[in-house]
Design an enzyme around this catalytic site. Structure first.
Site, PDB file in Angstrom:
ATOM      1  N   ASP A   1      12.147 -34.440  -5.488  1.00  0.00           N
ATOM      2  CA  ASP A   1      13.253 -33.630  -5.998  1.00  0.00           C
ATOM      3  C   ASP A   1      12.867 -32.210  -6.383  1.00  0.00           C
ATOM      4  O   ASP A   1      13.620 -31.531  -7.082  1.00  0.00           O
ATOM      5  CB  ASP A   1      13.887 -34.329  -7.207  1.00  0.00           C
ATOM      6  CG  ASP A   1      12.907 -34.505  -8.365  1.00  0.00           C
ATOM      7  OD1 ASP A   1      11.694 -34.325  -8.158  1.00  0.00           O
ATOM      8  OD2 ASP A   1      13.367 -34.821  -9.479  1.00  0.00           O
ATOM      9  N   GLU A   2      11.722 -31.726  -5.899  1.00  0.00           N
ATOM     10  CA  GLU A   2      11.256 -30.418  -6.352  1.00  0.00           C
ATOM     11  C   GLU A   2      10.387 -29.771  -5.283  1.00  0.00           C
ATOM     12  O   GLU A   2       9.575 -30.443  -4.647  1.00  0.00           O
ATOM     13  CB  GLU A   2      10.463 -30.599  -7.651  1.00  0.00           C
ATOM     14  CG  GLU A   2      10.032 -29.346  -8.328  1.00  0.00           C
ATOM     15  CD  GLU A   2       9.276 -29.640  -9.622  1.00  0.00           C
ATOM     16  OE1 GLU A   2       8.918 -28.669 -10.313  1.00  0.00           O
ATOM     17  OE2 GLU A   2       9.017 -30.823  -9.936  1.00  0.00           O
TER      18      GLU A   2
ATOM     19  N   ASP B   1      14.861 -27.271  -7.897  1.00  0.00           N
ATOM     20  CA  ASP B   1      14.696 -28.485  -8.694  1.00  0.00           C
ATOM     21  C   ASP B   1      16.031 -29.223  -8.709  1.00  0.00           C
ATOM     22  O   ASP B   1      17.038 -28.687  -9.181  1.00  0.00           O
ATOM     23  CB  ASP B   1      14.269 -28.115 -10.115  1.00  0.00           C
ATOM     24  CG  ASP B   1      13.726 -29.300 -10.896  1.00  0.00           C
ATOM     25  OD1 ASP B   1      13.648 -30.404 -10.322  1.00  0.00           O
ATOM     26  OD2 ASP B   1      13.384 -29.123 -12.077  1.00  0.00           O
TER      27      ASP B   1
END
Length: 360
Positions: A103-104, A8
């Site tokens: 973003d993950e 993350d």
């Protein structure tokens, strides 16, 4: 025994802005609309979060909380470029990469390309490489399944690593405050407190039938969650039936203008996700969940395929107006709102020049 890593990125959009603009480093940064506007916060740096600034709140509210914050518009092209560099690092270790957003992502490194026996070593190497390559930091969680890995990645944020060994999972969840569980929101947490449950150990004492009675279909999820049960595989590619984004407010809202502003931000993110997958759709669905946990969804199907944020906003705003008229008496506050696009064009043909601009 599977070895799963959840990566993350830390305040991703804001971190990229701070990387590219040295004058923003160490200062509160808000990515979104201009201050004193009804635009919506897309992301906030950790410096801004200390003042209570959070995603999905209005920029006006963010400005009231942190007048000294630097407000900057989102640059999705820049974020996509950095995200592509990060994913390339993931694929140095495994092809079982399941991106959840820019973003993950989840990685299954049970069998990995470098033959590294310990997932924690891989996670540490990935974090170091991501920072050297992109200049932004990430947090990682390592565990035997996706749920526990997700929980682990939150433990030492920002810029941290946490490992939950198989024999440690039960104790980790039992000692955790219920408001720290992924999937338990503010209202659910308050209801659980009213029932006398404060920690995972308290929740674990409840039978599945009791949880289902109290929380409906989510009861079964809570029963499995608190026991760390999760057999979901890491899926490297999934051809979606629908693509959408929803957001839960920090504070329930009954301001129609604010809801419309949030829809604008959501529509932009849906456009970005459609673009990444080279998809367009004909059916737009608006989802609203009220403070009393009742929900409504309304859909419209148009003749041509859509993907632009402006078109998605136009259609969803019409749907929102209709729902709002139904909600006049009594007026109920809204806790969640979202847009999804379905009835997708599943062909690989890129016959729209604008769409091809988003191809990675």
């Amino acid at each position: 025994m599977r070895k799963i890593i959840h990566i993350d990125m830390d305040a991703f959009y804001a971190s990229v802005e701070q990387r590219d603009h040295p004058e923003m480093r160490g200062k509160p940064v808000v990515v979104g609309g201009p201050p004193n506007s009804r635009g919506v916060v897309c992301a906030a740096s950790y410096e801004a979060r200390k003042f209570g600034v959070r995603s999905a709140m209005s920029c006006y509210q963010a400005f009231q909380l942190c007048p000294e914050a630097i407000f900057t518009p989102p640059r999705f092209d820049a974020y996509r470029m950095v995200s592509s560099e990060i994913r390339a690092i993931f694929h140095e270790y495994t092809d079982l990469v399941e991106p959840l957003s820019l973003d993950e992502a989840y990685l299954d490194v049970t069998e990995n390309k470098k033959g590294i026996p310990h997932a924690s070593v891989i996670a540490r190497e990935i974090r170091e490489k991501v920072f050297r390559k992109t200049g932004v930091t990430c947090s990682a969680g390592v565990a035997e399944n996706k749920f526990l890995a997700k929980m682990a990645s939150e433990k030492n944020k920002p810029n941290g690593l946490f490992v939950i060994l198989p024999e440690e999972g039960a104790a980790f969840l039992e000692n955790l405050s219920l408001d720290k569980f992924h999937g338990i929101g503010k209202k659910t947490y308050e209801k659980m407190l009213a029932l006398g449950w404060k920690t995972g150990r308290d929740l674990k004492q409840s039978k599945e039938e009791e949880l289902t009675k109290q929380f409906g279909k989510m009861g079964r999820y809570y029963f499995q969650m608190v026991r760390g049960l999760d057999e979901r595989p890491v899926v490297s590619f999934r051809d979606p039936k629908s693509i959408g984004v929803e957001t839960t407010f920090e504070k329930d809202s009954m301001d129609l203008n604010h809801l419309t502003s949030v829809l604008e931000s959501i529509a932009e993110e849906v456009e970005e996700r459609l673009g990444r997958k080279n998809k367009k759709g004909k059916t737009i669905t608006l989802k609203i969940k009220f403070a009393d946990f009742t929900a409504k969804s309304r859909s419209v199907t148009v003749e041509k395929f859509l993907f632009l944020a402006s078109d998605l906003l136009e259609q969803s705003s019409i749907l929102l107006t209709g729902v709002w008229k139904e909600n006049i008496n009594p007026v109920k506050k809204v806790r969640l709102i979202g847009i999804s696009v379905s009835n997708l064009d599943l062909s690989k043909k890129e016959d729209d020049n604008q769409l091809s601009l988003f191809a990675e």
